[in-house]
Design an enzyme around this catalytic site. Structure first.
Site, mmCIF file in Angstrom:
data_model
loop_
_atom_site.group_PDB
_atom_site.id
_atom_site.type_symbol
_atom_site.label_atom_id
_atom_site.label_comp_id
_atom_site.label_asym_id
_atom_site.label_seq_id
_atom_site.Cartn_x
_atom_site.Cartn_y
_atom_site.Cartn_z
ATOM 1 N N CYS A 1 0.811 -1.233 0.000
ATOM 2 C CA CYS A 1 0.000 0.000 0.000
ATOM 3 C C CYS A 1 0.835 1.271 0.000
ATOM 4 C CB CYS A 1 -0.946 0.015 1.190
ATOM 5 S SG CYS A 1 -2.005 -1.426 1.266
ATOM 6 N N HIS B 1 -3.727 7.280 2.565
ATOM 7 C CA HIS B 1 -4.121 5.929 2.188
ATOM 8 C C HIS B 1 -5.455 5.597 2.848
ATOM 9 C CE1 HIS B 1 -4.267 1.760 1.447
ATOM 10 N NE2 HIS B 1 -3.779 1.357 2.595
ATOM 11 N N ASN C 1 -10.404 -0.108 0.265
ATOM 12 C CA ASN C 1 -8.945 0.024 0.351
ATOM 13 C C ASN C 1 -8.358 -0.539 -0.947
ATOM 14 O OD1 ASN C 1 -6.216 -0.453 0.774
ATOM 15 N ND2 ASN C 1 -6.451 -1.068 2.916
HETATM 16 N N1 COA Z 1 -18.437 -9.054 9.606
HETATM 17 C C1 COA Z 1 -19.007 -9.296 10.780
HETATM 18 N N2 COA Z 1 -18.339 -9.662 11.893
HETATM 19 C C2 COA Z 1 -17.021 -9.778 11.776
HETATM 20 C C3 COA Z 1 -16.325 -9.538 10.568
HETATM 21 C C4 COA Z 1 -17.095 -9.170 9.439
HETATM 22 N N3 COA Z 1 -16.544 -8.914 8.258
HETATM 23 N N4 COA Z 1 -15.009 -9.734 10.772
HETATM 24 C C5 COA Z 1 -14.866 -10.074 12.054
HETATM 25 N N5 COA Z 1 -16.071 -10.105 12.664
HETATM 26 C C6 COA Z 1 -16.366 -10.384 14.056
HETATM 27 C C7 COA Z 1 -15.304 -11.266 14.672
HETATM 28 O O1 COA Z 1 -15.604 -12.628 14.493
HETATM 29 C C8 COA Z 1 -15.368 -10.870 16.115
HETATM 30 O O2 COA Z 1 -16.482 -11.497 16.726
HETATM 31 P P1 COA Z 1 -16.406 -12.015 18.245
HETATM 32 O O3 COA Z 1 -16.160 -10.772 19.054
HETATM 33 O O4 COA Z 1 -17.736 -12.646 18.447
HETATM 34 O O5 COA Z 1 -15.232 -12.946 18.249
HETATM 35 C C9 COA Z 1 -15.671 -9.372 16.055
HETATM 36 O O6 COA Z 1 -16.303 -9.149 14.782
HETATM 37 C C10 COA Z 1 -14.443 -8.511 16.181
HETATM 38 O O7 COA Z 1 -13.440 -9.029 15.301
HETATM 39 P P2 COA Z 1 -12.069 -8.323 15.096
HETATM 40 O O8 COA Z 1 -11.284 -9.064 14.070
HETATM 41 O O9 COA Z 1 -11.462 -8.072 16.427
HETATM 42 O O10 COA Z 1 -12.557 -6.954 14.478
HETATM 43 P P3 COA Z 1 -11.856 -5.566 14.483
HETATM 44 O O11 COA Z 1 -12.597 -4.596 15.297
HETATM 45 O O12 COA Z 1 -10.378 -5.665 14.697
HETATM 46 O O13 COA Z 1 -12.082 -5.134 12.945
HETATM 47 C C11 COA Z 1 -10.842 -4.955 10.931
HETATM 48 C C12 COA Z 1 -11.493 -5.891 11.923
HETATM 49 C C13 COA Z 1 -10.162 -5.775 9.858
HETATM 50 C C14 COA Z 1 -11.909 -4.084 10.313
HETATM 51 C C15 COA Z 1 -9.822 -4.065 11.715
HETATM 52 O O14 COA Z 1 -8.995 -4.885 12.514
HETATM 53 C C16 COA Z 1 -8.966 -3.254 10.807
HETATM 54 O O15 COA Z 1 -9.444 -2.390 10.096
HETATM 55 N N6 COA Z 1 -7.651 -3.462 10.844
HETATM 56 C C17 COA Z 1 -6.719 -2.747 10.008
HETATM 57 C C18 COA Z 1 -6.653 -3.464 8.689
HETATM 58 C C19 COA Z 1 -6.031 -2.644 7.609
HETATM 59 O O16 COA Z 1 -6.122 -1.440 7.577
HETATM 60 N N7 COA Z 1 -5.411 -3.352 6.681
HETATM 61 C C20 COA Z 1 -4.849 -2.785 5.519
HETATM 62 C C21 COA Z 1 -3.490 -2.308 5.746
HETATM 63 S S1 COA Z 1 -2.965 -1.454 4.344
#
Ligand code: COA
Length: 341
Positions: free
Chosen positions: A125, A268, A298
């Site tokens: 990215c 970004h 993204n």
């Molecule tokens: N839809 C619904 N529920 C979802 C889900 C989805 N797409 N993905 C995960 N969940 C659930 C999980 O199972 C978890 O449930 P639980 O609490 O019952 O176990 C809960 O939501 C939280 O999951 P988690 O993975 O901790 O979510 P989060 O708050 O960290 O959000 C992202 C996930 C990916 C949105 C977040 O971590 C993020 O944006 N990270 C940065 C990623 C990024 O920017 N990457 C690119 C870099 S260039």
């Protein structure tokens, strides 16, 4: 003609971007995985993303962008010195997609041949921002004139549209964007500060395994098939919230400026919450940190140039402005580029 040691100003002569026609909304995702529009919007800010059609590729999207860069800048293919393509989504690793693009251009009677240097770079990215910094310094030194920097990504080929793949499938979209950089006699124009960094110890936070041998020790191979991106979302999030803001602070400091002195932060589009955190830390008003993640998701290396292209086209960014480009991504890598336009 500038000599090889004549310092030159550097200007952005044109920007261009391309988004595939096909749109995938959160409602479409709800049909194929356990997720909801509410969850995706609250956690990421994404409402829909553009995705490549079956035959569409990094090569094709980038070629569209390069053609537009030529048309808008007036630079002729024979006057191009270098094409830098930032991507991780090429179909072949040899030759570079950048060379293939120039081959496609040569075959098109509107453009014709060029012997410009051409290479791909893999910085995920952060790739476009790295590319802008490198291109700038090559032109600033006087040895190169016209350089096209393109960031293109086709990350949807590396996600799985299923409940087990939802961690990444909800985030990413496809697209391409770029800029034509050219010299100017006005040496006040160009970069005021830049940064290119990485933390290789964190590569396991975001990777695309091709073979069993690629997995870091302890990672479960069976969660997803080979070729599908693995991401530790929470870890990347924690890293990004801190690093993104620190990077803006460090770049301002290098330039001896404050956030108020910058007209637009082109960031970004990784996650709207990460952008909000940076905006609040520096008291940047929303109109100075544009967001399009709701419409495009993204798009990795294409994210900054797509947004730059949109802001350029609608007149938000104009000659005389100070604009900071900021990105982070797999590697982990992060990069900034503060321009006096
Ligand atoms: N839809 C619904 N529920 C979802 C889900 C989805 N797409 N993905 C995960 N969940 C659930 C999980 O199972 C978890 O449930 P639980 O609490 O019952 O176990 C809960 O939501 C939280 O999951 P988690 O993975 O901790 O979510 P989060 O708050 O960290 O959000 C992202 C996930 C990916 C949105 C977040 O971590 C993020 O944006 N990270 C940065 C990623 C990024 O920017 N990457 C690119 C870099 S260039």
């Amino acid at each position: 003609m500038p000599g090889p040691t004549t310092p030159m100003g550097v200007r952005i002569a044109a920007t261009a971007h391309y988004l595939p026609e096909r749109i995938l909304s959160n409602a479409d995702l709800e049909k194929v995985m356990d997720t909801s529009d509410d969850w995706i919007v609250q956690r990421t800010g994404v409402r829909e993303r553009h995705v490549c059609a079956d035959a569409e590729s990094v090569r094709e999207m980038s070629t569209n962008v390069l053609k537009d860069l030529f048309r808008q800048s007036g630079v002729k293919p024979a006057e191009l010195d270098l094409l830098i393509l930032a991507t991780v989504g090429s179909w072949m690793s040899c030759p570079s997609t950048a060379c293939q693009i120039l081959g496609d251009l040569a075959a098109d009677p509107e453009f014709g041949p060029t012997n410009a240097g051409a290479f791909d770079m893999t910085v995920a990215c952060s790739g476009f921002v790295y590319g802008m910094n490198i291109a700038h310094d090559l032109i600033r030194g006087g040895a190169y004139k016209n350089i096209a920097v393109i960031g293109t990504e086709h990350l949807t080929q590396y996600v799985e549209y299923s409940t087990r793949g939802r961690g990444t499938a909800i985030l990413f979209g496809d697209g391409a964007g770029g800029a034509m950089l050219s010299p100017t006699g006005d040496t006040s124009k160009g970069l005021l500060a830049q940064s290119m960094r990485s933390d290789g110890a964190k590569w396991t936070d975001l990777y695309i395994p091709r073979h069993d041998r690629d997995f870091p020790e302890g990672d479960d191979h069976s969660i997803l098939p080979l070729g599908i991106m693995r991401m530790n979302g929470r870890s990347v999030f924690r890293f990004a919230v801190g690093t993104f803001s620190d990077l803006i602070g460090e770049t301002l400091e290098k330039a001896g400026l404050t956030a108020d002195d910058v007209d637009q932060f082109v960031c970004h589009q990784s996650n709207v919450r990460i952008l909000e955190a940076a905006r609040e830390r520096f008291g940047i008003p929303p109109e100075k940190m544009a967001v399009n993640i709701d419409r495009v998701g993204n798009t990795s290396a294409a994210s900054v140039p797509i947004l730059l292209g949109e802001l350029w086209r609608d007149g938000t960014i104009k000659e005389g402005d100070r604009v900071m480009l900021v990105a982070f991504g797999a590697g982990l890598t992060w990069s900034s580029s503060l321009w006096q336009l």
